[in-house]
Write a protein that holds these residues in place. Structure first.
Motif, short mmCIF file in Angstrom:
data_model
loop_
_atom_site.label_atom_id
_atom_site.label_comp_id
_atom_site.label_asym_id
_atom_site.label_seq_id
_atom_site.Cartn_x
_atom_site.Cartn_y
_atom_site.Cartn_z
N THR A 75 0.82 -1.21 0.00
CA THR A 75 0.00 0.00 0.00
C THR A 75 0.86 1.26 0.00
O THR A 75 0.33 2.36 -0.02
N GLY A 76 2.19 1.07 0.06
CA GLY A 76 3.09 2.21 0.01
C GLY A 76 3.79 2.53 1.33
O GLY A 76 4.58 3.48 1.38
N LEU A 77 3.51 1.78 2.37
CA LEU A 77 4.16 2.05 3.65
C LEU A 77 5.59 1.53 3.66
O LEU A 77 5.87 0.44 3.14
N PRO A 78 6.51 2.26 4.26
CA PRO A 78 7.86 1.72 4.47
C PRO A 78 7.80 0.58 5.49
O PRO A 78 6.87 0.53 6.31
N ARG A 79 8.77 -0.31 5.46
CA ARG A 79 8.73 -1.51 6.30
C ARG A 79 8.46 -1.22 7.79
O ARG A 79 7.61 -1.89 8.38
N PRO A 80 9.14 -0.28 8.43
CA PRO A 80 8.86 -0.07 9.87
C PRO A 80 7.39 0.25 10.15
O PRO A 80 6.80 -0.30 11.08
N GLN A 81 6.80 1.12 9.34
CA GLN A 81 5.38 1.46 9.53
C GLN A 81 4.49 0.29 9.14
O GLN A 81 3.44 0.07 9.76
N ALA A 82 4.88 -0.48 8.13
CA ALA A 82 4.10 -1.66 7.72
C ALA A 82 4.07 -2.69 8.84
O ALA A 82 3.03 -3.29 9.11
N GLU A 83 5.20 -2.88 9.51
CA GLU A 83 5.25 -3.82 10.63
C GLU A 83 4.37 -3.34 11.79
O GLU A 83 3.64 -4.13 12.38
N THR A 84 4.43 -2.05 12.07
CA THR A 84 3.61 -1.49 13.15
C THR A 84 2.13 -1.65 12.84
O THR A 84 1.35 -2.07 13.71
N LYS A 85 1.74 -1.35 11.61
CA LYS A 85 0.33 -1.47 11.24
C LYS A 85 -0.11 -2.94 11.23
O LYS A 85 -1.19 -3.27 11.75
N ALA A 86 0.69 -3.84 10.67
CA ALA A 86 0.34 -5.26 10.64
C ALA A 86 0.21 -5.81 12.06
O ALA A 86 -0.63 -6.67 12.32
N ASN A 87 1.01 -5.29 12.98
CA ASN A 87 0.98 -5.78 14.36
C ASN A 87 -0.26 -5.33 15.13
O ASN A 87 -0.45 -5.70 16.27
N LEU A 88 -1.14 -4.58 14.49
CA LEU A 88 -2.43 -4.26 15.09
C LEU A 88 -3.44 -5.39 14.89
O LEU A 88 -4.47 -5.45 15.56
N TYR A 89 -3.15 -6.30 13.94
CA TYR A 89 -4.08 -7.40 13.65
C TYR A 89 -3.38 -8.73 13.43
O TYR A 89 -4.03 -9.75 13.20
N SER A 90 -2.07 -8.76 13.50
CA SER A 90 -1.32 -10.01 13.36
C SER A 90 -0.16 -9.97 14.35
O SER A 90 0.51 -8.96 14.48
N ALA A 91 0.05 -11.09 15.02
CA ALA A 91 1.09 -11.14 16.04
C ALA A 91 2.45 -11.48 15.45
O ALA A 91 2.56 -12.22 14.48
N ARG A 92 3.45 -10.93 16.08
CA ARG A 92 4.81 -11.30 15.73
C ARG A 92 5.05 -12.75 16.20
O ARG A 92 4.37 -13.22 17.11
N PRO A 93 6.00 -13.45 15.59
CA PRO A 93 6.29 -14.83 16.00
C PRO A 93 6.59 -14.91 17.51
O PRO A 93 7.30 -14.06 18.05
N GLY A 94 6.01 -15.91 18.16
CA GLY A 94 6.17 -16.09 19.59
C GLY A 94 5.13 -15.35 20.40
O GLY A 94 4.92 -15.66 21.56
N HIS A 95 4.46 -14.39 19.79
CA HIS A 95 3.46 -13.58 20.49
C HIS A 95 2.03 -13.94 20.07
O HIS A 95 1.10 -13.25 20.46
N SER A 96 1.88 -14.98 19.29
CA SER A 96 0.55 -15.38 18.81
C SER A 96 -0.09 -16.41 19.73
O SER A 96 0.53 -17.43 20.05
N GLU A 97 -1.32 -16.15 20.13
CA GLU A 97 -2.07 -17.13 20.92
C GLU A 97 -2.28 -18.43 20.14
O GLU A 97 -2.45 -19.48 20.74
N HIS A 98 -2.24 -18.35 18.83
CA HIS A 98 -2.43 -19.56 18.01
C HIS A 98 -1.36 -20.61 18.30
O HIS A 98 -1.60 -21.80 18.13
N GLN A 99 -0.18 -20.19 18.73
CA GLN A 99 0.90 -21.13 19.02
C GLN A 99 0.56 -22.01 20.23
O GLN A 99 1.14 -23.08 20.42
N LEU A 100 -0.40 -21.59 21.06
CA LEU A 100 -0.81 -22.36 22.23
C LEU A 100 -1.63 -23.60 21.86
O LEU A 100 -1.75 -24.52 22.66
N GLY A 101 -2.26 -23.58 20.68
CA GLY A 101 -3.14 -24.68 20.31
C GLY A 101 -4.52 -24.58 20.92
O GLY A 101 -5.34 -25.49 20.79
#
Length: 169
Positions: A75-101
């Motif tokens: 969408t045109g965002l630089p990587r740092p801002q893209a990571e910040t925005k994605a982290n509003l709806y997707s977890a970074r590795p190790g921080h996802s509740e999905h890893q709990l099963g």
């Protein structure tokens, strides 16, 4: 707790089994039992559920988070801002509740993933009112961005047991 501060190790992997619900996915045995109870009750309310996502390993979450980052970069965002925005709806590795099963993303059987449609809204309202009865909590409820760091996700439920879920509700 698994959140933006509390992290699972890269080698944490619970014992999981197939959910046996439309859409598939793997979850822990107690989560599976509770999900089948929820599914049966949802059917009584005219709702057919489907699993969008369930257990995700640390390695899988690396790819999942990167996918969303790349979508934001497109969408045109630089990587740092893209990571910040994605982290509003997707977890970074190790921080996802999905890893709990114990965490599942759900949709109605005939709906698209994460779609705000009449059928999915019926499911979301059902989950908000009833998922605690089966031991689930909506991890990212309405108006909780400041608390959780994630946008509202009515489809994202985590099995925490009936007593705790009732208290949380």
């Amino acid at each position: 707790p698994v959140d933006k501060i509390n992290k699972l190790s890269s080698n944490y992997a619970p014992g999981v089994t197939n959910s046996s619900i439309t859409g598939g996915g793997q979850i822990t045995d107690p989560t599976k039992s509770a999900l089948h109870e929820l599914d049966s009750d949802a059917k009584l309310h005219g709702i057919d559920i489907s699993v969008i996502s369930a257990y995700r390993s640390y390695q899988t979450q690396i790819g999942t988070f990167e996918y969303w980052v790349q979508r934001e970069i497109a969408t045109g965002l630089p990587r740092p801002q893209a990571e910040t925005k994605a982290n509003l709806y997707s977890a970074r590795p190790g921080h996802s509740e999905h890893q709990l099963g114990t965490t599942i993303d759900l949709k109605c059987k005939s709906c698209y993933d994460f779609e705000i449609s009449e059928s999915n809204l019926k499911l979301y309202k059902y989950l908000e009112a009833n998922c605690y009865k089966f031991g689930f909590a909506i991890s990212y409820p309405k108006n909780s961005l400041e608390l959780t760091g994630y946008k509202y996700e009515p489809w994202h439920i985590r099995y925490i047991g009936k007593d705790l879920a009732k208290e949380f509700f």
